[in-house]
Design a protein around this motif. Structure first.
Motif, PDB file in Angstrom:
ATOM      1  N   ASN A  37      40.902  67.405  57.992  1.00  0.00           N
ATOM      2  CA  ASN A  37      40.373  66.302  58.781  1.00  0.00           C
ATOM      3  C   ASN A  37      38.852  66.238  58.691  1.00  0.00           C
ATOM      4  OD1 ASN A  37      39.367  65.006  61.376  1.00  0.00           O
ATOM      5  ND2 ASN A  37      41.573  64.622  61.527  1.00  0.00           N
ATOM      6  N   HIS A 140      41.687  70.198  64.221  1.00  0.00           N
ATOM      7  CA  HIS A 140      42.318  68.897  64.116  1.00  0.00           C
ATOM      8  C   HIS A 140      43.545  68.972  63.223  1.00  0.00           C
ATOM      9  CE1 HIS A 140      38.025  68.247  64.986  1.00  0.00           C
ATOM     10  NE2 HIS A 140      38.486  67.298  65.778  1.00  0.00           N
ATOM     11  N   GLU A 141      44.486  68.124  63.493  1.00  0.00           N
ATOM     12  CA  GLU A 141      45.676  68.059  62.649  1.00  0.00           C
ATOM     13  C   GLU A 141      45.317  67.519  61.287  1.00  0.00           C
ATOM     14  OE1 GLU A 141      49.374  67.259  63.798  1.00  0.00           O
ATOM     15  OE2 GLU A 141      49.155  67.944  65.838  1.00  0.00           O
ATOM     16  N   GLU A 143      45.253  65.311  58.074  1.00  0.00           N
ATOM     17  CA  GLU A 143      45.447  63.861  57.952  1.00  0.00           C
ATOM     18  C   GLU A 143      46.682  63.541  57.149  1.00  0.00           C
ATOM     19  OE1 GLU A 143      41.652  62.809  56.218  1.00  0.00           O
ATOM     20  OE2 GLU A 143      40.826  62.453  58.179  1.00  0.00           O
TER      21      GLU A 143
END
Length: 143
Positions: A37, A140-141, A143
């Protein structure tokens, strides 16, 4: 640790030109690791550039030359950079270097910023150089 997504490497003299080379190499690395991300890529990249720039400005002993060797590994769960400062002064990390200096201060923000952006940052002396290890664990996850 999970699979390696991308690797990067830059080696050269500790001059302002190497900062551009590092930025170019990081841009190339991200093309192979697009699942990371942007919210994790940008802080990691900024921290790496700050430490490299700090080395260019401060690591060279009088009359000496410093060679930089940067290795980068990108995994889904870990962004890692190792910066070898070959022929550098021993790194002296002042007390409180993780805190932003007074707004009127003319220096001292690079290392503080890097510490705030990363999961870990360490520096150790090896032979005639320093080895910086910078890590960021993505929050963050992908993308």
């Amino acid at each position: 640790m999970r699979d390696l997504l991308a690797q990067g490497h830059v080696r050269g003299s500790a001059t302002p030109r190497i900062v551009d080379a590092v930025q170019d190499e990081l841009a190339r690395v991200w093309t192979d690791a697009m699942v990371i991300n942007l919210g994790d890529r940008l802080p990691f990249e900024l921290a790496v550039i700050e430490v490299v720039t700090n080395t260019v400005k401060h690591a060279r002993p009088p009359g000496g030359e410093v060679e930089l060797d940067l290795e980068v590994e990108i995994r889904p769960d870990l962004l890692l950079a190792r910066l070898f400062e070959l022929g550098a002064w021993p790194a002296i990390i002042p007390e409180g270097s993780g805190e932003m200096p007074n707004p009127e201060a003319e220096a001292g923000r690079g290392l503080a910023l890097a510490r705030q952006l990363l999961t870990t940052i360490t520096c150790e002396r090896r032979d005639d150089g320093n080895v910086w290890t910078l890590t960021l664990r993505p929050e963050h996850e992908a993308e």
